[in-house]
Design a protein around this motif. Structure first.
Motif, short mmCIF file in Angstrom:
data_model
loop_
_atom_site.label_atom_id
_atom_site.label_comp_id
_atom_site.label_asym_id
_atom_site.label_seq_id
_atom_site.Cartn_x
_atom_site.Cartn_y
_atom_site.Cartn_z
N ASP A 57 40.37 50.43 41.20
CA ASP A 57 40.87 49.67 42.26
C ASP A 57 39.50 48.78 42.74
O ASP A 57 39.58 47.72 42.87
N GLU A 62 43.40 46.73 39.45
CA GLU A 62 44.42 47.09 40.20
C GLU A 62 45.57 47.41 39.23
O GLU A 62 46.24 48.35 39.80
N ALA A 65 45.07 50.94 38.55
CA ALA A 65 45.12 51.80 39.88
C ALA A 65 46.44 52.17 40.37
O ALA A 65 46.42 53.26 40.65
N GLU A 66 47.31 51.02 40.45
CA GLU A 66 48.63 51.43 40.98
C GLU A 66 49.39 52.59 40.40
O GLU A 66 49.50 53.33 41.42
N GLN A 88 45.46 52.23 50.30
CA GLN A 88 44.70 51.66 49.24
C GLN A 88 45.73 51.08 48.16
O GLN A 88 45.70 49.91 47.49
N THR A 92 46.49 47.20 46.90
CA THR A 92 46.34 46.88 45.59
C THR A 92 47.59 46.03 45.08
O THR A 92 47.53 45.17 44.47
N ASN A 95 47.69 42.80 46.37
CA ASN A 95 46.73 41.90 45.60
C ASN A 95 47.45 41.64 44.23
O ASN A 95 47.18 40.50 43.23
#
Length: 167
Positions: A57, A62, A65-66, A88, A92, A95
């Motif tokens: 992230d 992203e 990361a998700e 967070q 993410t 975004n």
């Protein structure tokens, strides 16, 4: 998942924190070091998943990361890390254009943390999600409500203005 006692975990967390604090690392170097440390706990350890998600992230990755945040939450985190992971993850996915889901996650976390740890942090990201969702008055009201207790003067006035914005 590898078993680790509390002293070993504390030492591990110190090494993770040192990686995060090392400003000389590139995003890729940080990811590599976090991944290496995370492997010490095992691929399915919730804290390892959380740290791996955060590294990606932070590097602007992203989409990678998700699923790691989601896996960390599903695996079970302590309350403080769980709140951080929700914030967070919501940031993410906001975004990534999933504003409605981010808003729902943050609204719930905002309510859950009321009067407790990380409530201001949840408020800040909730306000951002509200603004992204086209609700600027609600966003400002959340931000002002979070700010008001920290003011030396005008707490009552700012709180009243925040309430007016909601109406």
């Amino acid at each position: 998942m590898i078993e680790i006692d509390s002293a070993e975990f504390a030492a591990w967390q110190e090494r993770i924190d040192a990686v995060w604090q090392d400003r000389s690392l590139s995003d890729e170097e940080r990811i590599e070091r976090i991944d290496l440390l995370a492997s010490e706990l095992g691929a399915d350890h919730p804290v390892a998943l959380f740290e791996r998600a955060g590294a990606r992230d932070s590097a602007g990755r992203e989409q990678e990361a998700e699923p790691l945040y989601r896996a960390a939450l599903a695996a079970g985190l302590d309350p403080r890390r769980r709140t951080r992971a929700v914030i967070q993850l919501a940031s993410t996915i906001r975004n990534l254009g999933k504003v409605d889901e981010a808003l729902a996650l943050l609204a719930a976390e905002h309510d859950l943390t009321r009067g407790g740890a990380l409530h201001d942090e949840a408020s800040a990201f909730y306000a951002l999600a509200l603004a992204s969702a086209g609700q600027p008055n609600d966003a400002l009201a959340v931000a002002l409500t979070a700010l008001a207790p920290h003011l030396e003067l005008y707490q009552r006035s700012v709180t009243a203005y925040a309430a007016q914005l909601r109406d």
